[in-house]
Design a protein around this motif. Structure first.
Motif, short mmCIF file in Angstrom:
data_model
loop_
_atom_site.label_atom_id
_atom_site.label_comp_id
_atom_site.label_asym_id
_atom_site.label_seq_id
_atom_site.Cartn_x
_atom_site.Cartn_y
_atom_site.Cartn_z
N ALA A 111 -33.32 -4.18 -44.44
CA ALA A 111 -33.51 -5.41 -45.21
C ALA A 111 -32.15 -5.98 -45.57
N ILE A 112 -32.04 -7.30 -45.48
CA ILE A 112 -30.79 -8.00 -45.78
C ILE A 112 -31.02 -8.94 -46.94
N GLU A 113 -30.23 -8.82 -47.98
CA GLU A 113 -30.38 -9.68 -49.15
C GLU A 113 -29.83 -11.08 -48.84
N PRO A 114 -30.68 -12.10 -48.83
CA PRO A 114 -30.20 -13.45 -48.52
C PRO A 114 -29.55 -14.12 -49.73
N ALA A 115 -28.57 -14.94 -49.47
CA ALA A 115 -27.85 -15.61 -50.55
C ALA A 115 -28.77 -16.54 -51.34
N ASP A 116 -29.77 -17.12 -50.66
CA ASP A 116 -30.62 -18.10 -51.33
C ASP A 116 -31.80 -17.47 -52.07
N ASP A 117 -31.93 -16.14 -51.98
CA ASP A 117 -33.05 -15.47 -52.66
C ASP A 117 -32.67 -14.03 -52.99
N PRO A 118 -31.73 -13.83 -53.94
CA PRO A 118 -31.25 -12.48 -54.25
C PRO A 118 -32.36 -11.60 -54.81
N TRP A 119 -32.26 -10.31 -54.53
CA TRP A 119 -33.25 -9.36 -55.00
C TRP A 119 -33.09 -9.12 -56.50
N PRO A 120 -34.15 -8.62 -57.16
CA PRO A 120 -34.05 -8.30 -58.59
C PRO A 120 -33.03 -7.19 -58.84
N GLN A 121 -32.50 -7.16 -60.05
CA GLN A 121 -31.63 -6.07 -60.45
C GLN A 121 -32.48 -4.83 -60.72
N VAL A 122 -31.91 -3.66 -60.49
CA VAL A 122 -32.60 -2.39 -60.74
C VAL A 122 -31.91 -1.68 -61.90
N PRO A 123 -32.66 -1.31 -62.95
CA PRO A 123 -32.04 -0.61 -64.08
C PRO A 123 -31.25 0.61 -63.64
N SER A 125 -28.87 0.72 -61.56
CA SER A 125 -28.24 0.52 -60.26
C SER A 125 -27.73 -0.90 -60.05
N GLY A 126 -28.23 -1.85 -60.84
CA GLY A 126 -27.78 -3.23 -60.72
C GLY A 126 -28.28 -3.85 -59.43
N ASP A 127 -27.40 -4.55 -58.73
CA ASP A 127 -27.73 -5.19 -57.47
C ASP A 127 -27.75 -4.14 -56.37
N VAL A 128 -28.88 -3.98 -55.69
CA VAL A 128 -29.00 -2.93 -54.68
C VAL A 128 -28.68 -3.46 -53.28
N GLY A 129 -28.31 -4.73 -53.16
CA GLY A 129 -27.99 -5.29 -51.86
C GLY A 129 -26.55 -5.00 -51.47
N PRO A 130 -26.11 -5.55 -50.35
CA PRO A 130 -26.86 -6.51 -49.53
C PRO A 130 -27.71 -5.88 -48.42
N PHE A 131 -27.59 -4.55 -48.22
CA PHE A 131 -28.34 -3.91 -47.13
C PHE A 131 -29.14 -2.72 -47.68
N TYR A 132 -30.38 -2.60 -47.23
CA TYR A 132 -31.31 -1.62 -47.80
C TYR A 132 -32.27 -1.19 -46.70
N VAL A 133 -32.34 0.12 -46.44
CA VAL A 133 -33.27 0.64 -45.43
C VAL A 133 -34.64 0.85 -46.08
N VAL A 134 -35.64 0.15 -45.56
CA VAL A 134 -37.01 0.26 -46.07
C VAL A 134 -37.92 0.72 -44.94
N TRP A 135 -39.12 1.15 -45.30
CA TRP A 135 -40.03 1.74 -44.30
C TRP A 135 -41.41 1.11 -44.40
N ILE A 136 -42.00 0.87 -43.24
CA ILE A 136 -43.41 0.51 -43.13
C ILE A 136 -44.18 1.77 -42.75
N ASP A 137 -45.24 2.07 -43.51
CA ASP A 137 -46.06 3.27 -43.29
C ASP A 137 -45.22 4.55 -43.36
N PRO A 138 -44.48 4.76 -44.44
CA PRO A 138 -43.60 5.94 -44.54
C PRO A 138 -44.34 7.27 -44.46
N ALA A 139 -45.59 7.31 -44.91
CA ALA A 139 -46.33 8.57 -44.90
C ALA A 139 -46.57 9.09 -43.49
N ALA A 140 -46.57 8.20 -42.51
CA ALA A 140 -46.84 8.62 -41.13
C ALA A 140 -45.79 9.59 -40.61
#
Length: 270
Positions: A111-123, A125-140
């Motif tokens: 996932a890439i954090e876009p300049a026009d739509d920044p992700w929420p801050q995480v308590p 950790s703050g800003d978790v961008g700009p790059f984040y590895v996410v998973w679809i169907d992680p349980a598989a």
């Protein structure tokens, strides 16, 4: 008015910093890609991630498929994919996790954090961008909570932890079905992303968990379990970084195995 202007200036600075950041990839030849370059890829897509591990809710991202980005279909024998972050977090993806059964496996995306739509801050950790590895169907594929790295700055092929750091290994005399062996597996996946053990490991978020003292030497068993489940229930301070690991992240049996492994390693300080 001044506060509003200051907030706007801070947002613009964060966005500029996000887009200026680059991701280093080395899987046979090093290359560096900016967020703009990644978002311009033809395979970039908008994806929805239910139950996102970091944000604890459904999230929508602009992302690229990680396997396609890497451009490889397998890892060399004895190697794994190492993902590092700017905050010192380091996680590893095995060949089986990345390239297992294509008919039923989790799908990793960058996932890439876009300049026009920044992700929420995480308590914490703050800003978790700009790059984040996410998973679809992680349980598989049995993806764990610590295999969702954010603030990613580099992805590279590296020897497995066990190959690089023999000081974390369990002796051959330990039975194959011993919880100590299972504990080592869980520990390397869930704990060594932040901690070292006997000086081994790449992460630098938390302290070494065997030198000078092992947690089993100064925590009673109930307190150690409580600390891993909910650190603030045992001790807390303003700059505390360790998250809690609920039963979805580490089952009761796996938690017992981790503690068995730590107790075993307390007698094997190297």
């Amino acid at each position: 008015m001044f506060k509003r202007a200051l907030a706007l200036a801070s947002l613009m600075l964060a966005c500029a910093s996000s887009m200026a950041a680059s991701l280093t990839i080395n899987v046979g030849g090093e290359r560096s890609l900016t967020a703009d370059q990644l978002l311009a890829r033809p395979d970039a897509a908008i994806i929805r991630v239910p139950n996102d591990v970091t944000f604890h809710r459904s999230m929508t991202y602009r992302a690229v498929p990680l396997r396609a980005l890497l451009g490889i279909t397998e890892l060399p024998a004895g190697k794994e994919l190492q993902v590092t972050a700017t905050d010192g977090f380091v996680t590893h993806f095995s060949a089986k996790l990345l390239f297992g059964d294509a008919k039923k496996r989790a799908e990793p995306w960058l996932a890439i954090e876009p300049a026009d739509d920044p992700w929420p801050q995480v308590p914490g950790s703050g800003d978790v961008g700009p790059f984040y590895v996410v998973w679809i169907d992680p349980a598989a594929s049995g993806v764990t909570s610590e295999q969702w790295p954010f603030k990613v700055d580099a992805i590279r092929i590296a020897p497995t932890l066990a190959a690089r750091f023999p000081q974390i290994a369990v002796d051959k005399s330990v039975p194959a079905n011993s919880p100590i062996r299972r504990g080592m597996t869980v520990f390397t996946t869930q704990c060594m992303v932040c901690h070292k053990l006997n000086g081994a490991g790449d992460a630098s978020v938390g302290p070494d968990l065997n030198r000078p003292h092992n947690p089993t030497e100064y925590f009673q068993p109930w307190a150690l379990k409580g600390y891993i489940r909910d650190p603030k229930s045992i001790r807390a301070w303003a700059d505390m970084k360790m998250p809690g690991f609920d039963k979805n992240a580490i089952s009761d049996s796996d938690l017992d195995a981790v503690i068995a492994y730590l107790g075993y390693m307390a007698k094997r300080k190297k």
